[in-house]
Design an enzyme around this catalytic site. Structure first.
Site, mmCIF file in Angstrom:
data_model
loop_
_atom_site.group_PDB
_atom_site.id
_atom_site.type_symbol
_atom_site.label_atom_id
_atom_site.label_comp_id
_atom_site.label_asym_id
_atom_site.label_seq_id
_atom_site.Cartn_x
_atom_site.Cartn_y
_atom_site.Cartn_z
ATOM 1 C CG ASP A 8 -2.397 0.708 1.033
ATOM 2 O OD1 ASP A 8 -2.241 1.513 -0.017
ATOM 3 O OD2 ASP A 8 -3.295 1.038 2.020
ATOM 4 C CD GLU A 10 -3.070 5.259 1.526
ATOM 5 O OE1 GLU A 10 -4.273 5.547 0.835
ATOM 6 O OE2 GLU A 10 -2.705 4.177 1.311
ATOM 7 C CG HIS A 60 -1.931 3.596 -2.661
ATOM 8 N ND1 HIS A 60 -2.914 4.465 -2.037
ATOM 9 C CD2 HIS A 60 -1.739 4.630 -3.349
ATOM 10 C CE1 HIS A 60 -2.873 5.428 -2.089
ATOM 11 N NE2 HIS A 60 -2.089 5.543 -3.207
ATOM 12 C CG HIS A 104 -3.462 3.041 5.690
ATOM 13 N ND1 HIS A 104 -4.851 2.930 6.348
ATOM 14 C CD2 HIS A 104 -3.553 2.565 4.741
ATOM 15 C CE1 HIS A 104 -5.389 1.870 4.821
ATOM 16 N NE2 HIS A 104 -4.698 2.093 4.274
ATOM 17 C CG HIS A 115 -8.224 5.584 3.853
ATOM 18 N ND1 HIS A 115 -6.535 5.770 4.389
ATOM 19 C CD2 HIS A 115 -8.320 3.796 3.146
ATOM 20 C CE1 HIS A 115 -5.894 4.750 3.227
ATOM 21 N NE2 HIS A 115 -7.005 3.570 2.640
ATOM 22 C CD GLU A 133 -6.775 -0.423 3.605
ATOM 23 O OE1 GLU A 133 -5.366 -0.389 2.603
ATOM 24 O OE2 GLU A 133 -7.614 0.532 3.215
#
Length: 274
Positions: A8, A10, A60, A104, A115, A133
């Site tokens: 990902d 972030e 991502h 994250h 998020h 997630e």
């Protein structure tokens, strides 16, 4: 030994806010390079340890962020959008373990750019277990009996991982100041840390168990507003829980729950505020 990597953005070293992770923003191209270099540190360490194959899944946004002309030449890369299993595409039971890199914290929690998949989501639940997630991805890996050996990202992602997956190895490349500011290692320093943590994670792999999902999981998604729940509930088999923004789906297994989550979140994104 085959290893799987979901990467990902972030949680990548030094990236503090949306200008670094949104392809339309001015800092994005710089971030692609940092993200690719970070993935390469992990890949190289895995090969140095003795891995025979490393499959990297770009996880991502549009999922085409990693620079294939700069990725480690011996790695395999899954890139591009619309993948049946999104952030976990390509994983199966032939892999010895999985790494989550650039991860994250979940929605509503402290952490840089926290998020859960999209900003319409407040919470995911598998049965009564509230997850983000990271949890959804770990459960899908558990379906294939693949343990999550390493989670790299900010300090809050690491804390979430340690609660979710006993004995997981974590690599903290930046500390949260606010949701859009961090105290970060430099990319080169983070690379050294990641190499050390990969070795530690692989040394420790026999102590980490897969996160096994329930056999017939009930997926509940709590949205931020009723319009998002309304859209998501258009998917056959769902039930909008009266008086809430929660939509429920009874799945036959975690693979179906995961794909239901993808469809429901895509539908929810159709909501407007006018």
């Amino acid at each position: 030994m085959k290893l799987y990597m979901s990467v990902d953005m972030e949680g990548i070293t030094g990236l503090p806010d949306a200008t670094f992770v949104d392809w339309k923003k001015h800092n994005y191209e710089r971030s692609r390079k940092i993200m690719t270099d970070e993935a390469n540190y992990v890949i190289q360490a895995a090969f140095d340890y003795g891995a025979e194959e490393v499959l990297v899944n770009d996880s991502h946004s549009k999922m085409n962020n990693l620079l294939i002309d700069e990725i480690h030449s011996d790695a395999l890369l899954i890139t591009g959008e619309v993948k049946p299993f999104s952030m976990m595409q390509g994983l199966d039971n032939t892999y010895s373990g999985a790494f989550f890199v650039g991860y994250h914290a979940r929605a509503g929690q402290r952490g840089v750019m926290s998020h859960s998949m999209i900003h319409a989501i407040r919470n995911f639940y598998i049965n009564d277990h509230c997850i983000g997630e990271m949890g959804m991805n770990a459960y899908l890996a558990g379906y294939f009996e693949v343990p999550i050996l390493l989670v790299a990202g900010d300090d809050q992602a690491a804390a979430e991982a340690e609660k979710l997956i006993p004995h997981v190895t974590t690599a903290v490349v930046k500390e949260t100041i606010s949701r859009s500011s961090v105290k970060s290692l430099t990319p080169k320093k983070a690379g050294l840390l990641l190499k050390e943590k990969v070795k530690l994670a692989l040394d420790n792999r026999k102590h980490v168990s897969p996160l096994i999902p329930p056999e017939k999981p009930e997926l509940t998604i709590e949205f931020n507003n009723s319009g998002q729940a309304e859209w998501a509930s258009l998917m056959p088999g769902t039930m909008w829980i009266p008086g809430t923004t929660k939509v429920r789906f009874q799945a036959k297994d975690i693979k179906e729950a995961y794909q239901a989550m993808l469809v429901m979140t895509e539908l929810a994104m159709q909501t407007t505020f006018s």
